[in-house]
Design an enzyme around this catalytic site. Structure first.
Site, mmCIF file in Angstrom:
data_model
loop_
_atom_site.group_PDB
_atom_site.id
_atom_site.type_symbol
_atom_site.label_atom_id
_atom_site.label_comp_id
_atom_site.label_asym_id
_atom_site.label_seq_id
_atom_site.Cartn_x
_atom_site.Cartn_y
_atom_site.Cartn_z
ATOM 1 N N CYS A 12 16.804 -24.439 24.024
ATOM 2 C CA CYS A 12 15.420 -24.068 24.368
ATOM 3 C C CYS A 12 14.727 -23.483 23.143
ATOM 4 O O CYS A 12 13.561 -23.808 22.860
ATOM 5 C CB CYS A 12 15.393 -23.039 25.500
ATOM 6 S SG CYS A 12 16.090 -23.595 27.067
ATOM 7 N N CYS A 57 18.876 -19.461 25.915
ATOM 8 C CA CYS A 57 19.242 -20.874 25.769
ATOM 9 C C CYS A 57 18.983 -21.359 24.337
ATOM 10 O O CYS A 57 17.831 -21.441 23.901
ATOM 11 C CB CYS A 57 18.432 -21.682 26.785
ATOM 12 S SG CYS A 57 18.427 -23.462 26.527
#
Length: 120
Positions: free
Chosen positions: A33, A30
């Site tokens: 993230c 991600c």
């Protein structure tokens, strides 16, 4: 303090045993993230009185499902065992700092009364 890793075995105990716990639900693939990770880590160094924890949603799929994670990153804040904040999306450092101050400033007596009333 550095961040800790939570698992299905340690999640509930950590939330119950600590005053304030911030949990970052993330995955290695991600992009947002990965962008949020250094912001979260820096905040953990600035606030050693708070537990900063991470849950790898790939490794802990059952925990992520139980927490109803549908988008990552998702940040949750717990105070005295009560979920007081949950939001998907990477926060910039100033927004995370503001969130931390708001969580610290909560009137937990009022929140516990509200939770009790909802459960009754």
């Amino acid at each position: 303090m550095t961040t800790i890793t939570l698992t299905g075995d340690t999640f509930a105990r950590t939330i119950a045993d600590q005053d304030i716990v911030l949990v970052d639900f993330w995955a290695s693939w991600c992009g947002p993230c990965r962008m949020f990770a250094p912001v979260f880590e820096a905040a953990s160094a600035e606030h050693p009185e708070i537990v900063f924890a991470k849950v790898d949603t790939e490794a802990e799929q059952a925990l992520a499902a139980a927490a109803q994670i549908t988008s990552i990153p998702t940040l949750m804040a717990f105070r005295e065992g009560v979920l007081v904040f949950s939001q998907a999306g990477a926060l910039p450092a100033p927004a995370l700092a503001e969130l931390i101050e708001k969580v610290k400033g909560l009137d937990m007596d009022e929140i516990h009364r509200s939770v009790a009333a909802q459960q009754a």
